[in-house]
Design an enzyme around this catalytic site. Sequence first.
Site, mmCIF file in Angstrom:
data_model
loop_
_atom_site.group_PDB
_atom_site.id
_atom_site.type_symbol
_atom_site.label_atom_id
_atom_site.label_comp_id
_atom_site.label_asym_id
_atom_site.label_seq_id
_atom_site.Cartn_x
_atom_site.Cartn_y
_atom_site.Cartn_z
ATOM 1 N N HIS A 153 -24.421 28.683 2.760
ATOM 2 C CA HIS A 153 -24.297 28.231 1.415
ATOM 3 C C HIS A 153 -24.599 26.910 1.257
ATOM 4 O O HIS A 153 -25.245 26.566 0.063
ATOM 5 C CB HIS A 153 -22.616 28.410 1.239
ATOM 6 C CG HIS A 153 -22.370 28.730 0.076
ATOM 7 N ND1 HIS A 153 -21.928 29.987 -0.205
ATOM 8 C CD2 HIS A 153 -21.975 28.070 -1.071
ATOM 9 C CE1 HIS A 153 -21.547 30.257 -1.449
ATOM 10 N NE2 HIS A 153 -21.703 29.057 -1.843
ATOM 11 N N CYS A 197 -42.261 35.065 -2.398
ATOM 12 C CA CYS A 197 -41.274 34.100 -2.752
ATOM 13 C C CYS A 197 -39.976 33.867 -1.879
ATOM 14 O O CYS A 197 -38.934 33.286 -2.197
ATOM 15 C CB CYS A 197 -40.523 34.920 -4.105
ATOM 16 S SG CYS A 197 -40.046 36.682 -3.783
HETATM 17 C C1 PEP Z 1 -36.700 37.166 0.832
HETATM 18 O O1 PEP Z 1 -36.098 37.657 1.622
HETATM 19 O O2 PEP Z 1 -37.405 36.332 1.136
HETATM 20 C C2 PEP Z 1 -36.117 36.600 -0.472
HETATM 21 C C3 PEP Z 1 -37.067 36.070 -1.561
HETATM 22 O O3 PEP Z 1 -35.132 37.436 -1.090
HETATM 23 P P1 PEP Z 1 -33.545 36.860 -0.717
HETATM 24 O O4 PEP Z 1 -33.649 35.637 -0.061
HETATM 25 O O5 PEP Z 1 -32.809 36.738 -1.806
HETATM 26 O O6 PEP Z 1 -33.157 37.971 0.299
#
Ligand code: PEP
Length: 544
Positions: free
Chosen positions: A197, A503
């Site tokens: 967190h 991302c």
């Molecule tokens: C990822 O898994 O890289 C992603 C962008 O999604 P999250 O971090 O929300 O799982």
Amino acid sequence: MNTRKNITFSGISISEGLAVGRAFVFQDIFERDLEAYTIEMEQVDGEYARLERAIEEVLADLSLSADRVEEDLESAIGNIFRAHGEMLRDVAFINEIRTEIERELVNSERALRCVFGRWERKFRSMDSDVFKLRGDDVADLARRLLRSLAGLHSHSLERMPSGSILVAQKLLPSDTTFFSQRSVAGIVVEHGGPGSHCALLTRQLGIPGVTQVPDLLDSIKTGDLLLLDGLRGAVTVAPDRAGQARFSARMKQYYAGSMDAKKHSHESAVTRDGVTIPVMANIGNRHDAETAVENGADGVGLFRIEVFFLSRKILPTEEELVTGISKAIIPMKGKPVTIRLLDIGGDKPLPYLPLPPEPDPFLGRRGVRFLLDYPELLDVQLRALLRISREHDIQIIVPMVTIVDDMKKVRAALDRVGLELGYNTLPPLGAMIETPAAALCADEIAAVSDTLNIGSNDLTQYTMAAGRENAFVYKYFMDDHPSVFKLLQHIGREAKQTPVGICGELAGQSNQVQALLRAGMRMLSVPPPLIPSVKEAVRQARAM
Ligand code: PEP
Ligand code: MG
């Protein structure tokens, strides 16, 4: 304690940046000697009354904290405080403390430590990571009550001088509210993984941070000068003059680079061979969207909407989703926004959908698997997102796609909902590539998707077989490992005409930008404070 001089401790970086400042060692109330004593039978009512007063005070304080945080950050943390309030209203919990007072004839502090300690241990010994985290919630509540019983009306972090480097064994949600209000130069925590967190929040706020520095608290006291290196993941205690001078020079250079990058952050990022790469933001709330715009984001590459679903008593309505999401993206004004469908599963239960626990939640019913099993949950999101698409340039992306059928089924649901609402044009639908299976069959998935968006955090955890939240195996969690890059290159090649973006946190590492572009990534989405440096890295790189 023995403060050591000019010693450098190694840890891991949780948030980029460099900072110099005086340590503020956060001493947890649990670790202090609290007044604990036995009482006589006739004092029991008096103890009940003290306990009652403390509960009332903490409930009022929690509601204030939730309002304050939502105003500042509009973040999921507000919901955590509301959930803590619910927990404290639980009669069974309170009765257990009262019974402890009466049966053991002890004061409220002692009873409370005993009961909350029992619950904390119970939660922490559970298999599920989510229940383990409930241990943090219990500990956090106990601290608030103990503080109130001790008559301490301010959180000790409120007394932290501005510009300090906060040093703690661990930070709980209630501690992190102070980050948004006071200027903290940096954060060092002895324990906690990069997925914790506190790590996510420091990155989102752009505060340099380091974790995994065992025994640090034995060597530091409040007021010690610290050099915090959130680039290499290191902390130097009481540096000598030469060390300070070298660090200041590095800092000057680093921040001059950041200022330069910021000057141009509102311009497009074009590679040396002329390819424009949209640099977008990962957001979870309105505050993130504002920071993204200030930092020159070309749009939102990932809107995590979990905040609208977790810590609620009932499923949000279509109307609530439309209002909440639209409000959060107002600052983006016409820029493209990619919204991810709800990504939860066995490890993050929804209170209004009690599910049987799964033995291996991260390999279980997560993301799209969950949505396909609960079509009403999928439909309410698709309806809301279609309505939002009338006002905003949005794209929908699907989390945790493993097989092509996952995408075909969501596409069919979108077509059906579009027909029901009478929409002729539907927003683009993209697949998140987060599993090695999806990466290896990227060609098939690309054929039924408008874009591919690589979630490198999950792709790394599944490729390296190392849990994102598991601090014991963080050394295996290498998102720049050749095996991850080979998958990225494969996706880039196999996607053919379908645009590919990334991302996960890997996209925010400036030194990886060149390799990402070479692997075929044509959109990078990163935490808002990193946009200027990533744009700068794109300008130095070549796409081909
Ligand atoms: C990822 O898994 O890289 C992603 C962008 O999604 P999250 O971090 O929300 O799982
Ligand atoms: Mg993911």
